[in-house]
Write a protein that holds these residues in place. Structure first.
Motif, short mmCIF file in Angstrom:
data_model
loop_
_atom_site.label_atom_id
_atom_site.label_comp_id
_atom_site.label_asym_id
_atom_site.label_seq_id
_atom_site.Cartn_x
_atom_site.Cartn_y
_atom_site.Cartn_z
N MET A 1 29.98 28.08 49.02
CA MET A 1 30.26 29.33 48.32
C MET A 1 30.64 30.39 49.35
N VAL A 2 31.62 31.21 49.00
CA VAL A 2 32.01 32.33 49.86
C VAL A 2 31.61 33.63 49.16
N PHE A 3 30.96 34.52 49.90
CA PHE A 3 30.62 35.85 49.38
C PHE A 3 31.44 36.88 50.14
N LEU A 4 32.10 37.74 49.38
CA LEU A 4 32.91 38.80 49.99
C LEU A 4 32.20 40.12 49.70
N CYS A 5 31.70 40.74 50.75
CA CYS A 5 30.89 41.97 50.59
C CYS A 5 31.78 43.20 50.61
N GLY A 6 31.81 43.89 49.49
CA GLY A 6 32.59 45.12 49.39
C GLY A 6 31.91 46.26 50.13
N HIS A 7 32.71 47.23 50.53
CA HIS A 7 32.19 48.46 51.14
C HIS A 7 33.09 49.61 50.78
N TYR A 8 32.72 50.80 51.15
CA TYR A 8 33.48 51.99 50.80
C TYR A 8 33.64 52.02 49.28
N GLU A 9 34.77 52.51 48.78
CA GLU A 9 34.92 52.62 47.33
C GLU A 9 35.29 51.29 46.68
N GLY A 10 35.71 50.33 47.49
CA GLY A 10 36.09 49.05 46.91
C GLY A 10 37.05 48.30 47.79
N ILE A 11 37.62 47.24 47.22
CA ILE A 11 38.50 46.34 47.96
C ILE A 11 39.86 46.35 47.29
N ASP A 12 40.92 46.38 48.08
CA ASP A 12 42.28 46.31 47.53
C ASP A 12 42.37 45.18 46.51
N ALA A 13 42.83 45.51 45.30
CA ALA A 13 42.80 44.57 44.18
C ALA A 13 43.62 43.31 44.44
N ARG A 14 44.55 43.37 45.40
CA ARG A 14 45.40 42.20 45.65
C ARG A 14 44.64 41.05 46.31
N VAL A 15 43.46 41.36 46.91
CA VAL A 15 42.64 40.29 47.48
C VAL A 15 42.29 39.27 46.39
N ALA A 16 41.96 39.77 45.21
CA ALA A 16 41.56 38.89 44.10
C ALA A 16 42.74 38.10 43.55
N LYS A 17 43.96 38.56 43.82
CA LYS A 17 45.16 37.83 43.39
C LYS A 17 45.50 36.72 44.38
N VAL A 18 45.23 36.99 45.65
CA VAL A 18 45.70 36.10 46.72
C VAL A 18 44.70 34.99 47.02
N LEU A 19 43.39 35.32 47.00
CA LEU A 19 42.38 34.29 47.29
C LEU A 19 42.12 33.46 46.03
N PRO A 20 41.78 32.18 46.20
CA PRO A 20 41.50 31.33 45.04
C PRO A 20 40.09 31.53 44.51
N ASN A 21 39.91 31.33 43.21
CA ASN A 21 38.58 31.27 42.58
C ASN A 21 37.73 32.51 42.82
N VAL A 22 38.35 33.69 42.76
CA VAL A 22 37.59 34.92 42.96
C VAL A 22 36.84 35.28 41.68
N MET A 23 35.53 35.53 41.83
CA MET A 23 34.69 35.93 40.69
C MET A 23 33.97 37.22 41.05
N PRO A 24 34.29 38.36 40.39
CA PRO A 24 33.51 39.58 40.63
C PRO A 24 32.12 39.42 40.02
N VAL A 25 31.09 39.80 40.76
CA VAL A 25 29.72 39.73 40.24
C VAL A 25 28.93 40.94 40.71
N SER A 26 28.16 41.51 39.80
CA SER A 26 27.26 42.64 40.07
C SER A 26 25.83 42.12 40.06
#
Ligand code: 6GU
Length: 230
Positions: free
Chosen positions: A108-133
Protein backbone atom coordinates in the motif's frame (compact mmCIF):
# COMPACT_ATOMS: atom_id res chain seq x y z
CA UNK A 1 2.49 -6.14 3.86
CA UNK A 2 4.75 -3.43 2.51
CA UNK A 3 3.78 0.14 3.31
CA UNK A 4 5.39 3.00 1.38
CA UNK A 5 4.72 6.51 2.63
CA UNK A 6 5.29 9.55 0.44
CA UNK A 7 5.87 12.29 3.00
CA UNK A 8 7.72 15.55 3.55
CA UNK A 9 8.33 14.37 7.16
CA UNK A 10 9.77 10.84 6.97
CA UNK A 11 11.12 11.03 10.55
CA UNK A 12 7.58 11.34 11.92
CA UNK A 13 6.55 8.11 10.16
CA UNK A 14 9.69 6.14 10.97
CA UNK A 15 9.82 7.09 14.64
CA UNK A 16 6.35 5.72 15.27
CA UNK A 17 6.67 2.65 13.05
CA UNK A 18 9.95 1.54 14.63
CA UNK A 19 8.34 1.41 18.09
CA UNK A 20 5.88 -0.86 19.83
CA UNK A 21 3.75 -3.41 18.00
CA UNK A 22 4.30 -2.08 14.47
CA UNK A 23 8.05 -1.98 15.16
CA UNK A 24 7.99 -5.55 16.39
CA UNK A 25 6.00 -6.57 13.29
CA UNK A 26 8.76 -5.07 11.14
CA UNK A 27 11.49 -6.83 13.14
CA UNK A 28 9.62 -10.11 12.70
CA UNK A 29 9.47 -9.56 8.92
CA UNK A 30 5.66 -9.47 8.91
CA UNK A 31 5.51 -5.97 7.45
CA UNK A 32 7.76 -3.18 6.23
CA UNK A 33 7.47 0.60 6.32
CA UNK A 34 9.46 2.70 3.87
CA UNK A 35 9.36 6.43 3.28
CA UNK A 36 10.12 8.50 0.20
CA UNK A 37 10.36 12.29 0.40
CA UNK A 38 8.93 14.21 -2.57
CA UNK A 39 11.36 17.01 -1.66
CA UNK A 40 14.16 14.78 -2.96
CA UNK A 41 12.39 14.91 -6.34
CA UNK A 42 11.66 18.64 -6.49
CA UNK A 43 13.84 19.04 -9.58
CA UNK A 44 14.71 22.60 -8.56
CA UNK A 45 17.61 24.19 -6.72
CA UNK A 46 15.50 25.44 -3.80
CA UNK A 47 13.80 22.06 -3.25
CA UNK A 48 10.37 23.62 -3.64
CA UNK A 49 7.43 21.27 -3.42
CA UNK A 50 4.55 23.77 -3.07
CA UNK A 51 3.25 26.79 -4.92
CA UNK A 52 0.38 29.28 -4.82
CA UNK A 53 -3.05 28.08 -6.01
CA UNK A 54 -4.25 28.91 -9.52
CA UNK A 55 -7.35 31.05 -9.12
CA UNK A 56 -6.06 32.60 -5.93
CA UNK A 57 -6.99 31.94 -2.31
CA UNK A 58 -5.27 31.16 0.95
CA UNK A 59 -2.43 28.73 1.49
CA UNK A 60 -0.17 26.72 -0.75
CA UNK A 61 -0.73 23.64 -2.90
CA UNK A 62 1.63 20.66 -3.19
CA UNK A 63 2.98 20.49 -6.75
CA UNK A 64 2.31 17.42 -8.88
CA UNK A 65 5.77 16.75 -10.41
CA UNK A 66 7.72 15.98 -7.18
CA UNK A 67 4.98 13.64 -5.96
CA UNK A 68 4.66 11.79 -9.25
CA UNK A 69 8.46 11.47 -9.55
CA UNK A 70 8.65 10.17 -5.97
CA UNK A 71 5.99 7.58 -6.79
CA UNK A 72 7.74 6.56 -10.02
CA UNK A 73 10.98 6.00 -8.09
CA UNK A 74 9.24 3.07 -6.38
CA UNK A 75 9.44 1.03 -9.57
CA UNK A 76 7.07 -1.83 -10.32
CA UNK A 77 4.38 -2.46 -7.67
CA UNK A 78 1.71 -5.16 -7.53
CA UNK A 79 -0.99 -4.16 -10.07
CA UNK A 80 -3.73 -3.49 -7.50
CA UNK A 81 -1.54 -1.41 -5.14
CA UNK A 82 -3.71 1.47 -3.85
CA UNK A 83 -2.44 4.98 -3.34
CA UNK A 84 -4.23 6.26 -0.24
CA UNK A 85 -4.45 10.03 -0.50
CA UNK A 86 -4.86 11.47 2.99
CA UNK A 87 -7.41 14.28 2.89
CA UNK A 88 -10.38 15.44 4.96
CA UNK A 89 -12.26 15.47 1.60
CA UNK A 90 -12.75 11.72 1.35
CA UNK A 91 -14.76 8.84 2.80
CA UNK A 92 -14.01 8.17 6.47
CA UNK A 93 -11.67 5.31 7.35
CA UNK A 94 -13.18 2.58 9.53
CA UNK A 95 -12.50 -0.89 10.92
CA UNK A 96 -14.00 -2.87 8.00
CA UNK A 97 -11.70 -0.94 5.62
CA UNK A 98 -8.68 -1.87 7.77
CA UNK A 99 -9.61 -5.56 7.54
CA UNK A 100 -10.38 -5.44 3.82
CA UNK A 101 -7.09 -3.69 2.99
CA UNK A 102 -5.11 -6.18 5.06
CA UNK A 103 -6.79 -9.04 3.17
CA UNK A 104 -6.63 -7.51 -0.32
CA UNK A 105 -3.19 -5.93 -0.59
CA UNK A 106 0.44 -6.92 -0.25
CA UNK A 107 1.63 -3.35 -0.79
CA UNK A 108 0.00 0.00 0.00
CA UNK A 109 1.19 3.52 -0.76
CA UNK A 110 0.16 6.45 1.46
CA UNK A 111 0.45 9.96 0.10
CA UNK A 112 0.52 12.51 2.91
CA UNK A 113 -1.03 15.83 2.02
CA UNK A 114 0.22 19.12 3.43
CA UNK A 115 -0.55 22.80 3.09
CA UNK A 116 -4.01 23.38 1.60
CA UNK A 117 -3.87 20.24 -0.51
CA UNK A 118 -2.35 18.43 -3.46
CA UNK A 119 -2.59 19.39 -7.13
CA UNK A 120 -5.64 17.46 -8.36
CA UNK A 121 -3.75 16.08 -11.37
CA UNK A 122 -1.79 13.73 -9.07
CA UNK A 123 -4.99 11.69 -8.68
CA UNK A 124 -5.39 11.58 -12.48
CA UNK A 125 -1.82 10.48 -13.18
CA UNK A 126 -1.16 7.91 -10.42
CA UNK A 127 -3.02 4.57 -10.54
CA UNK A 128 -5.57 3.41 -7.95
CA UNK A 129 -5.74 6.68 -6.00
CA UNK A 130 -8.26 6.58 -3.13
CA UNK A 131 -8.88 9.73 -1.04
CA UNK A 132 -9.47 8.80 2.61
CA UNK A 133 -10.15 10.88 5.73
CA UNK A 134 -9.86 9.76 9.35
CA UNK A 135 -12.68 11.92 10.69
CA UNK A 136 -14.44 15.24 10.69
CA UNK A 137 -11.69 17.59 11.81
CA UNK A 138 -8.77 19.19 9.99
CA UNK A 139 -5.13 18.28 10.63
CA UNK A 140 -2.04 20.12 9.40
CA UNK A 141 -0.80 17.12 7.44
CA UNK A 142 -1.44 13.54 6.44
CA UNK A 143 1.23 11.84 8.56
CA UNK A 144 -1.00 11.15 11.57
CA UNK A 145 -3.80 9.82 9.34
CA UNK A 146 -1.34 7.57 7.46
CA UNK A 147 -0.01 6.26 10.78
CA UNK A 148 -3.53 5.64 12.08
CA UNK A 149 -4.47 3.68 8.99
CA UNK A 150 -1.22 1.66 8.82
CA UNK A 151 -1.52 0.82 12.50
CA UNK A 152 -5.11 -0.37 12.15
CA UNK A 153 -4.24 -2.46 9.06
CA UNK A 154 -1.15 -3.93 10.75
CA UNK A 155 -3.28 -5.42 13.53
CA UNK A 156 -4.93 -7.66 10.92
CA UNK A 157 -1.66 -9.07 9.59
CA UNK A 158 -1.34 -12.54 11.14
CA UNK A 159 1.29 -12.59 13.89
CA UNK A 160 1.48 -8.82 14.46
CA UNK A 161 -0.90 -8.86 17.42
CA UNK A 162 0.06 -11.60 19.88
CA UNK A 163 -3.33 -12.99 20.76
CA UNK A 164 -5.70 -13.48 17.78
CA UNK A 165 -8.74 -12.98 20.05
CA UNK A 166 -7.70 -9.48 20.96
CA UNK A 167 -8.30 -8.46 17.33
CA UNK A 168 -11.69 -10.15 16.78
CA UNK A 169 -13.01 -9.07 20.20
CA UNK A 170 -12.25 -5.39 19.62
CA UNK A 171 -14.93 -2.78 19.21
CA UNK A 172 -16.01 -2.31 15.57
CA UNK A 173 -14.39 -5.58 14.45
CA UNK A 174 -17.55 -7.03 12.90
CA UNK A 175 -18.32 -9.72 15.46
CA UNK A 176 -18.59 -6.86 17.93
CA UNK A 177 -20.38 -3.57 17.35
CA UNK A 178 -20.44 -2.37 20.97
CA UNK A 179 -17.73 -0.33 22.68
CA UNK A 180 -15.40 -2.29 24.93
CA UNK A 181 -16.12 -3.01 28.57
CA UNK A 182 -13.80 -1.71 31.31
CA UNK A 183 -10.57 -3.63 32.02
CA UNK A 184 -8.79 -4.21 35.34
CA UNK A 185 -5.43 -5.62 36.43
CA UNK A 186 -3.47 -5.75 39.69
CA UNK A 187 -3.60 -4.33 42.30
CA UNK A 188 -7.06 -5.60 43.43
CA UNK A 189 -7.60 -2.35 45.29
CA UNK A 190 -6.25 1.06 44.26
CA UNK A 191 -6.91 4.29 46.19
CA UNK A 192 -10.14 2.97 47.62
CA UNK A 193 -11.40 1.51 44.32
CA UNK A 194 -11.77 -2.28 44.36
CA UNK A 195 -11.89 -4.45 41.25
CA UNK A 196 -15.51 -5.64 40.77
CA UNK A 197 -15.94 -8.87 42.76
CA UNK A 198 -17.33 -10.80 39.83
CA UNK A 199 -14.00 -10.58 37.98
CA UNK A 200 -12.35 -12.42 40.90
CA UNK A 201 -15.09 -15.08 41.05
CA UNK A 202 -13.66 -17.45 38.43
CA UNK A 203 -17.18 -17.90 36.98
CA UNK A 204 -16.48 -17.38 33.27
CA UNK A 205 -20.12 -17.35 32.15
CA UNK A 206 -21.00 -14.69 34.73
CA UNK A 207 -17.91 -12.67 33.80
CA UNK A 208 -18.85 -12.78 30.10
CA UNK A 209 -22.41 -11.65 30.91
CA UNK A 210 -21.12 -8.84 33.15
CA UNK A 211 -18.72 -7.62 30.47
CA UNK A 212 -21.47 -7.63 27.86
CA UNK A 213 -23.71 -5.59 30.14
CA UNK A 214 -20.81 -3.15 30.74
CA UNK A 215 -20.34 -2.83 26.97
CA UNK A 216 -24.01 -2.00 26.51
CA UNK A 217 -23.78 0.66 29.25
CA UNK A 218 -20.67 2.31 27.81
CA UNK A 219 -22.15 2.26 24.31
CA UNK A 220 -25.48 3.66 25.56
CA UNK A 221 -23.65 6.49 27.28
CA UNK A 222 -21.13 7.54 24.62
CA UNK A 223 -22.23 6.11 21.25
CA UNK A 224 -25.95 5.30 21.45
CA UNK A 225 -26.18 5.31 17.63
CA UNK A 226 -24.12 2.07 17.61
CA UNK A 227 -26.78 0.13 19.53
CA UNK A 228 -29.01 -2.11 17.42
CA UNK A 229 -32.51 -0.64 16.93
CA UNK A 230 -35.09 -1.97 19.43
CL1 6GU B 1 -6.57 12.22 6.03
N1 6GU B 1 -5.76 14.70 6.44
C1 6GU B 1 -5.84 15.90 7.05
N2 6GU B 1 -4.95 16.86 6.73
N3 6GU B 1 -6.75 16.20 7.96
C2 6GU B 1 -7.60 15.23 8.25
C3 6GU B 1 -7.58 13.97 7.68
C4 6GU B 1 -6.64 13.73 6.75
N4 6GU B 1 -8.58 13.23 8.20
C5 6GU B 1 -9.18 14.01 9.06
N5 6GU B 1 -8.61 15.22 9.11
Amino acid sequence: MNFTVLTLFPDVINHYCNASIVGRGQQAGLLSVNTVNPRDFSGNKHNRVDDTPYGGGAGMVMMAPPIVSAYESLGELPANTPVILTTPAGPTFNQPMAKQWADAYSHMVFLCGHYEGIDARVAKVLPNVMPVSIGDYVLTGGELPALCMMDAVSRYIPGVVQKADSVTEDSFSGEQTLLEHAHYTRPAEFRGHAVPDILLSGDHAKIAAWRHQQSVHVTQRYRPELLPPE
